[in-house]
Design a protein around this motif. Structure first.
Motif, PDB file in Angstrom:
ATOM      1  N   UNK A  71       0.837  -1.198   0.000  1.00 18.99           N
ATOM      2  CA  UNK A  71       0.000   0.000   0.000  1.00 18.99           C
ATOM      3  C   UNK A  71       0.872   1.248   0.000  1.00 18.99           C
ATOM      4  N   UNK A  72       0.614   2.139  -0.940  1.00 22.97           N
ATOM      5  CA  UNK A  72       1.378   3.384  -1.011  1.00 22.97           C
ATOM      6  C   UNK A  72       2.739   3.260  -1.654  1.00 22.97           C
ATOM      7  N   UNK A  73       3.000   2.128  -2.349  1.00 28.61           N
ATOM      8  CA  UNK A  73       4.319   1.919  -2.942  1.00 28.61           C
ATOM      9  C   UNK A  73       4.668   2.996  -3.967  1.00 28.61           C
ATOM     10  N   UNK A  74       3.704   3.376  -4.801  1.00 36.88           N
ATOM     11  CA  UNK A  74       4.003   4.353  -5.861  1.00 36.88           C
ATOM     12  C   UNK A  74       4.459   5.683  -5.272  1.00 36.88           C
ATOM     13  N   UNK A  75       3.760   6.164  -4.236  1.00 39.86           N
ATOM     14  CA  UNK A  75       4.160   7.431  -3.628  1.00 39.86           C
ATOM     15  C   UNK A  75       5.490   7.284  -2.901  1.00 39.86           C
ATOM     16  N   UNK A  76       5.765   6.081  -2.346  1.00 41.66           N
ATOM     17  CA  UNK A  76       7.032   5.852  -1.646  1.00 41.66           C
ATOM     18  C   UNK A  76       8.210   5.867  -2.624  1.00 41.66           C
ATOM     19  N   UNK A  77       8.025   5.249  -3.798  1.00 46.66           N
ATOM     20  CA  UNK A  77       9.099   5.235  -4.796  1.00 46.66           C
ATOM     21  C   UNK A  77       9.377   6.643  -5.310  1.00 46.66           C
ATOM     22  N   UNK A  78       8.305   7.391  -5.541  1.00 45.78           N
ATOM     23  CA  UNK A  78       8.485   8.790  -5.950  1.00 45.78           C
ATOM     24  C   UNK A  78       9.175   9.571  -4.838  1.00 45.78           C
ATOM     25  N   UNK A  79       8.708   9.342  -3.599  1.00 43.63           N
ATOM     26  CA  UNK A  79       9.267  10.050  -2.453  1.00 43.63           C
ATOM     27  C   UNK A  79      10.731   9.756  -2.240  1.00 43.63           C
ATOM     28  N   UNK A  80      11.119   8.482  -2.326  1.00 45.90           N
ATOM     29  CA  UNK A  80      12.520   8.131  -2.073  1.00 45.90           C
ATOM     30  C   UNK A  80      13.419   8.628  -3.193  1.00 45.90           C
ATOM     31  N   UNK A  81      12.902   8.662  -4.423  1.00 43.98           N
ATOM     32  CA  UNK A  81      13.730   9.170  -5.521  1.00 43.98           C
ATOM     33  C   UNK A  81      14.001  10.663  -5.337  1.00 43.98           C
ATOM     34  N   UNK A  82      12.971  11.428  -4.963  1.00 49.01           N
ATOM     35  CA  UNK A  82      13.152  12.864  -4.728  1.00 49.01           C
ATOM     36  C   UNK A  82      14.020  13.093  -3.490  1.00 49.01           C
ATOM     37  N   UNK A  83      13.712  12.359  -2.419  1.00 52.32           N
ATOM     38  CA  UNK A  83      14.456  12.501  -1.162  1.00 52.32           C
ATOM     39  C   UNK A  83      15.943  12.246  -1.368  1.00 52.32           C
ATOM     40  N   UNK A  84      16.268  11.124  -2.006  1.00 56.57           N
ATOM     41  CA  UNK A  84      17.681  10.788  -2.196  1.00 56.57           C
ATOM     42  C   UNK A  84      18.372  11.723  -3.171  1.00 56.57           C
ATOM     43  N   UNK A  85      17.647  12.140  -4.223  1.00 51.63           N
ATOM     44  CA  UNK A  85      18.253  13.075  -5.181  1.00 51.63           C
ATOM     45  C   UNK A  85      18.620  14.369  -4.471  1.00 51.63           C
ATOM     46  N   UNK A  86      17.675  14.944  -3.713  1.00 51.93           N
ATOM     47  CA  UNK A  86      17.927  16.207  -3.010  1.00 51.93           C
ATOM     48  C   UNK A  86      19.040  16.025  -1.973  1.00 51.93           C
ATOM     49  N   UNK A  87      18.957  14.922  -1.203  1.00 47.28           N
ATOM     50  CA  UNK A  87      19.932  14.704  -0.145  1.00 47.28           C
ATOM     51  C   UNK A  87      21.350  14.579  -0.700  1.00 47.28           C
ATOM     52  N   UNK A  88      21.502  13.702  -1.677  1.00 43.14           N
ATOM     53  CA  UNK A  88      22.851  13.476  -2.214  1.00 43.14           C
ATOM     54  C   UNK A  88      23.371  14.686  -2.967  1.00 43.14           C
ATOM     55  N   UNK A  89      22.496  15.437  -3.629  1.00 38.88           N
ATOM     56  CA  UNK A  89      22.937  16.638  -4.331  1.00 38.88           C
ATOM     57  C   UNK A  89      23.568  17.619  -3.345  1.00 38.88           C
ATOM     58  N   UNK A  90      22.834  17.908  -2.258  1.00 36.66           N
ATOM     59  CA  UNK A  90      23.330  18.875  -1.295  1.00 36.66           C
ATOM     60  C   UNK A  90      24.486  18.327  -0.481  1.00 36.66           C
ATOM     61  N   UNK A  91      24.464  17.023  -0.184  1.00 34.23           N
ATOM     62  CA  UNK A  91      25.573  16.427   0.576  1.00 34.23           C
ATOM     63  C   UNK A  91      26.874  16.500  -0.223  1.00 34.23           C
ATOM     64  N   UNK A  92      26.802  16.112  -1.503  1.00 40.86           N
ATOM     65  CA  UNK A  92      28.004  16.128  -2.328  1.00 40.86           C
ATOM     66  C   UNK A  92      28.473  17.549  -2.621  1.00 40.86           C
ATOM     67  N   UNK A  93      27.515  18.483  -2.760  1.00 40.06           N
ATOM     68  CA  UNK A  93      27.875  19.879  -2.967  1.00 40.06           C
ATOM     69  C   UNK A  93      28.618  20.410  -1.749  1.00 40.06           C
ATOM     70  N   UNK A  94      28.112  20.109  -0.548  1.00 42.33           N
ATOM     71  CA  UNK A  94      28.744  20.562   0.684  1.00 42.33           C
ATOM     72  C   UNK A  94      30.091  19.880   0.876  1.00 42.33           C
ATOM     73  N   UNK A  95      30.158  18.589   0.552  1.00 40.41           N
ATOM     74  CA  UNK A  95      31.420  17.873   0.694  1.00 40.41           C
ATOM     75  C   UNK A  95      32.483  18.461  -0.241  1.00 40.41           C
ATOM     76  N   UNK A  96      32.100  18.750  -1.490  1.00 42.17           N
ATOM     77  CA  UNK A  96      33.040  19.348  -2.433  1.00 42.17           C
ATOM     78  C   UNK A  96      33.543  20.697  -1.921  1.00 42.17           C
TER      79      UNK A  96
END
Length: 326
Positions: A71-96
């Motif tokens: 139940x709710x898999x579609x919204x979870x997959x969308x959510x995790x893709x956005x969450x991880x994209x935003x997180x890793x973008x800012x994490x790697x930007x800050x690390x650089x």
């Protein structure tokens, strides 16, 4: 005259973000039934939440079929893709940024220190929470709604045998109903405990980075090693922060009205005190078994997938760039 130069820098934050999103989707899809079990345990009554793992699975499958575990898999997959994209973008930007500062300062190693890893995690985590909280509110509503509907059917003794089940609302339907009934502010329910939970990935990634740095001094990092290091980091982080995960889930599904028509939403400390008062401190750890299992497996798969996906992303972008320059 041909020129040879690297087409993608190794700290490329977009490549890391894409790899993180892809890894998140794969790991989430593999472990989603465990998310369903833990989320429902977090928001259900103590008696319902005390059922064993196998009993909970059997109950959901008997009432809702195998699809109930997703139940709710579609919204979870969308959510995790956005969450991880935003997180890793800012994490790697800050690390650089920190790595460039280390080189400029003449530091012997440009590897992030523990404090720098924590600051990078805090910046990335806070940005992620603010941007993605509405997605997870909708996902929690979708994950738990079938259980609530089934409980209502169990209480309704007048229900006719063979009556068709209620139509399952879509992700968009759930979002629109939420906006109509509770207003836009409902999309940010639980944002305070979610911001507190920024410490979860900080603990996870800081521990992972430090273990990874230690390993790389002795040998080359592999997907298998990343799997186990990621699992260890997430096990520690989730165990420490679990009470806030429980409270966040409860705040996601709590109605804005207090039952008298007054719009009042429970605060984080009020929710914690209520759970402790009604169920004891054990109530803050409902569903911890499947949640820790899911979190550890998801993190382990994510770190294993991410490194592979990052390498493939860099190679793909390199081929595309070389063709464009040819």
């Amino acid at each position: 005259m041909s020129q040879s130069k690297p087409v993608v820098p190794q700290n490329d934050n977009v490549a890391h973000a894409l790899a993180g999103a892809g890894g998140g989707i794969l790991s989430m899809a593999l472990t989603y039934p465990l998310i369903t079990l833990s989320t429902r345990a977090q928001v259900e009554s103590k008696r319902s939440a005390d059922t064993t793992f196998l009993a909970a699975v059997q109950k959901i499958v008997a009432r809702e079929g195998i699809s109930g575990l997703y139940s709710g898999l579609s919204s979870a997959l969308f959510g995790i893709s956005v969450t991880n994209f935003v997180y890793y973008y800012w994490y790697e930007w800050t690390r650089a940024f920190f790595e460039a500062a280390a080189v400029k300062a003449g530091r012997a190693s440009k590897k992030l220190t523990t404090v720098e890893s924590m600051i990078a995690g805090a910046i990335a985590g806070s940005a992620t929470v603010i941007l993605t909280n509405p997605i997870w509110v909708v996902n929690t509503r979708m994950t738990t709604r079938k259980a609530a509907a089934a409980d209502d059917d169990d209480k309704n003794t007048a229900a006719l045998p063979g009556a068709p089940p209620a139509k399952k609302p879509s992700t968009i339907g759930t979002l629109l109903a939420l906006l109509k009934n509770e207003g836009p502010q409902a999309l940010f329910a639980g944002v305070v405990p979610a911001l507190v939970l920024v410490i979860n990935p900080i603990l996870q990634y800081t521990l992972f980075e430090q273990m990874k740095n230690a390993v790389e001094k002795r040998r080359k990092m592999t997907a298998t090693l990343a799997f186990f290091l990621g699992a260890a980091g997430k096990l520690f982080a989730t165990s420490v922060t679990y009470p806030y995960i429980t409270v966040k889930s409860q705040m996601h599904v709590a109605p804005a009205s207090d039952g008298t028509g007054t719009q009042k939403r429970e605060g984080m400390m009020e929710a914690i005190n209520r759970v402790v008062r009604e169920e004891g401190y054990a109530g803050l750890y409902k569903g911890i078994g499947p949640k820790v299992t899911q979190s550890v497996l998801t993190a382990a798969f994510l770190f294993a997938f991410k490194d592979v996906l990052y390498e493939q992303t860099v190679k793909l972008r390199g081929r595309v760039t070389r063709k464009a320059l040819a």
